[in-house]
Enzyme design. Structure first.
Site, PDB file in Angstrom:
ATOM      1  N   ASN A  16      -4.424   7.982   6.041  1.00 29.12           N
ATOM      2  CA  ASN A  16      -5.244   6.901   5.501  1.00 29.12           C
ATOM      3  C   ASN A  16      -6.245   6.469   6.584  1.00 29.12           C
ATOM      4  OD1 ASN A  16      -6.122   4.272   4.900  1.00 29.12           O
ATOM      5  ND2 ASN A  16      -4.484   4.064   3.398  1.00 29.12           N
ATOM      6  N   HIS A  19      -8.820   2.227   8.315  1.00 27.22           N
ATOM      7  CA  HIS A  19      -9.023   1.335   9.461  1.00 27.22           C
ATOM      8  C   HIS A  19     -10.038   1.854  10.473  1.00 27.22           C
ATOM      9  CE1 HIS A  19      -6.515  -1.508   7.669  1.00 27.22           C
ATOM     10  NE2 HIS A  19      -5.497  -0.669   7.587  1.00 27.22           N
ATOM     11  N   HIS A  52      -8.703   3.659   0.555  1.00 27.55           N
ATOM     12  CA  HIS A  52      -8.537   2.566  -0.403  1.00 27.55           C
ATOM     13  C   HIS A  52      -9.875   1.848  -0.548  1.00 27.55           C
ATOM     14  CE1 HIS A  52      -5.985  -1.265  -1.515  1.00 27.55           C
ATOM     15  NE2 HIS A  52      -6.874  -0.954  -2.431  1.00 27.55           N
ATOM     16  N   ARG A  54     -11.375  -1.089  -1.681  1.00 27.15           N
ATOM     17  CA  ARG A  54     -10.936  -2.417  -2.120  1.00 27.15           C
ATOM     18  C   ARG A  54     -12.060  -3.140  -2.823  1.00 27.15           C
ATOM     19  NH1 ARG A  54      -5.933  -4.052   0.674  1.00 27.15           N
ATOM     20  NH2 ARG A  54      -6.223  -6.014  -0.414  1.00 27.15           N
ATOM     21  N   ARG A  58     -13.761  -4.163   2.174  1.00 19.36           N
ATOM     22  CA  ARG A  58     -13.618  -4.591   3.562  1.00 19.36           C
ATOM     23  C   ARG A  58     -13.505  -3.423   4.530  1.00 19.36           C
ATOM     24  NH1 ARG A  58      -7.461  -6.753   3.379  1.00 19.36           N
ATOM     25  NH2 ARG A  58      -8.298  -8.016   1.727  1.00 19.36           N
ATOM     26  N   GLU A  79      -7.037   5.351  -3.313  1.00 14.50           N
ATOM     27  CA  GLU A  79      -6.205   4.202  -3.695  1.00 14.50           C
ATOM     28  C   GLU A  79      -7.103   3.187  -4.382  1.00 14.50           C
ATOM     29  OE1 GLU A  79      -3.115   4.427   0.075  1.00 14.50           O
ATOM     30  OE2 GLU A  79      -4.378   2.671  -0.210  1.00 14.50           O
ATOM     31  N   THR A 110      -1.727  -3.933   1.412  1.00 17.45           N
ATOM     32  CA  THR A 110      -1.080  -3.887   0.107  1.00 17.45           C
ATOM     33  C   THR A 110       0.371  -4.310   0.287  1.00 17.45           C
ATOM     34  OG1 THR A 110      -2.541  -2.056  -0.372  1.00 17.45           O
ATOM     35  CG2 THR A 110      -0.785  -2.453  -1.945  1.00 17.45           C
ATOM     36  N   GLU A 160       4.375   6.715  -5.629  1.00 18.04           N
ATOM     37  CA  GLU A 160       4.464   6.546  -4.172  1.00 18.04           C
ATOM     38  C   GLU A 160       5.373   5.352  -3.917  1.00 18.04           C
ATOM     39  OE1 GLU A 160       0.993   7.080  -1.779  1.00 18.04           O
ATOM     40  OE2 GLU A 160       1.716   5.666  -0.268  1.00 18.04           O
ATOM     41  N   HIS A 199       3.575   3.310   3.752  1.00 18.22           N
ATOM     42  CA  HIS A 199       3.325   1.925   4.186  1.00 18.22           C
ATOM     43  C   HIS A 199       4.214   1.567   5.373  1.00 18.22           C
ATOM     44  CE1 HIS A 199       1.311  -1.931   3.528  1.00 18.22           C
ATOM     45  NE2 HIS A 199       2.335  -2.384   4.228  1.00 18.22           N
TER      46      HIS A 199
HETATM   47  N1  PXP Z   1       0.107   4.160   0.786  1.00 19.21           N
HETATM   48  C1  PXP Z   1      -0.508   3.168   0.101  1.00 19.21           C
HETATM   49  C2  PXP Z   1      -0.476   3.238  -1.388  1.00 19.21           C
HETATM   50  C3  PXP Z   1      -1.183   2.134   0.768  1.00 19.21           C
HETATM   51  O1  PXP Z   1      -1.793   1.163   0.059  1.00 19.21           O
HETATM   52  C4  PXP Z   1      -1.239   2.159   2.170  1.00 19.21           C
HETATM   53  C5  PXP Z   1      -1.999   1.109   2.905  1.00 19.21           C
HETATM   54  O2  PXP Z   1      -1.477  -0.122   2.661  1.00 19.21           O
HETATM   55  C6  PXP Z   1      -0.582   3.195   2.849  1.00 19.21           C
HETATM   56  C7  PXP Z   1       0.083   4.185   2.127  1.00 19.21           C
HETATM   57  C8  PXP Z   1      -0.600   3.312   4.331  1.00 19.21           C
HETATM   58  O3  PXP Z   1       0.068   2.224   4.918  1.00 19.21           O
HETATM   59  P1  PXP Z   1      -0.064   2.014   6.467  1.00 19.21           P
HETATM   60  O4  PXP Z   1      -1.506   1.732   6.744  1.00 19.21           O
HETATM   61  O5  PXP Z   1       0.822   0.848   6.724  1.00 19.21           O
HETATM   62  O6  PXP Z   1       0.412   3.269   7.138  1.00 19.21           O
END
Ligand code: PXP
Length: 248
Positions: A16, A19, A52, A54, A58, A79, A110, A160, A199
């Site tokens: 992901n 960030h 994602h 959003r 952001r 996402e 999330t 997921e 997550h």
């Molecule tokens: N999977 C989903 C569906 C998410 O929304 C997120 C981000 O919140 C992640 C995985 C990755 O989570 P993290 O950034 O905490 O590794």
């Protein structure tokens, strides 16, 4: 667009990259570019890119999606909240997969799973439209039996499992949360749904989750991007990959 490549890893790692965009957006310019992160993930053996979009944009922005798709041949997992706006964007960009997540504007990330059980009527047309378009739908749910049953009713091919409770638990509670993940991954698989998880996963907590045999994919973001500040993204992805592989 280059066609998506499904990597032959037993347990896929979706990275992901939101960030990277968070840092970019802090200064309003175009550096660091999430596209460069996606390319590095592709070069070092990541299996997919997760982003994602959003409601408040952001981190990832609309224009990032096409740029990411054009720049790598990895499958894109978008996402998205279950809204008409996001549905239209998904249908326009045609990602490999769409993971439907709950979204509240004020939350930092999330925070909980999607209430698939309580929102059947709202989710059903969105799942159907995405599936009809050939987009693989995933529902980001808490590891609860009623949510798996709801995913079955919605005919979602993927769930997921939210690993946040597991990641934040300590001691005995962590073992309880792990058992829930493992039981729900087994229940999903038994009913023909491919279970993924994500997550809050880190080098320290990923292995017990990676060892759950039914899981096909982990999506990991914040920790990897944080580690990349110290070691570089390639080293962070390779280390996570190594931990996941050795857990199997
Ligand atoms: N999977 C989903 C569906 C998410 O929304 C997120 C981000 O919140 C992640 C995985 C990755 O989570 P993290 O950034 O905490 O590794």
């Amino acid at each position: 667009m280059i066609p998506p490549r499904l990597h032959p890893h037993l347990l896929r790692l979706g990275v992901n990259i939101d960030h990277v965009a968070t840092i970019r957006n802090a200064r309003g310019g175009d550096h660091p570019d999430p596209v460069r992160a996606a390319q590095i993930v592709a070069e070092c053996g990541g299996d997919g890119i997760t982003a994602h979009l959003r409601e408040d944009r952001r981190h990832i922005r609309d224009e990032d999606l096409a740029r990411i798709q054009a720049a790598t041949n990895l499958p894109l997992n978008l996402e998205m909240a279950a809204t008409d706006e996001m549905l239209a964007i998904a249908l326009r960009h045609m990602p490999h997969a769409a993971c439907i997540v709950p979204e509240r504007r004020e939350e930092r990330t999330t925070e909980g799973g999607l209430d698939a059980a309580g929102q059947h009527n709202r989710l059903a047309p969105i799942v159907a439209r995405l599936s009809d378009a050939g987009i693989r739908v995933s529902l980001f749910i808490a590891p609860e039996e009623r949510q798996i049953e709801a995913a079955m009713k919605l005919r979602a091919p993927v769930v997921e499992l939210h690993t946040g409770e597991y990641a934040h638990a300590v001691g005995e509670q962590q073992a309880i949360e792990l058992r829930r993940l493992s039981d729900m991954a087994a229940l999903a698989a038994k009913n023909g749904i491919e279970p993924h998880a994500g997550h809050g996963l880190t080098y320290d907590n990923v292995q017990p989750v990676a060892a759950i045999p039914q899981l096909a994919e982990l999506n990991i973001g914040h920790y990897l991007i944080g580690e990349a500040i110290f070691t570089g993204l390639e080293a962070a992805v390779l280390r996570m990959r190594e931990l996941m592989d050795s857990a199997r």
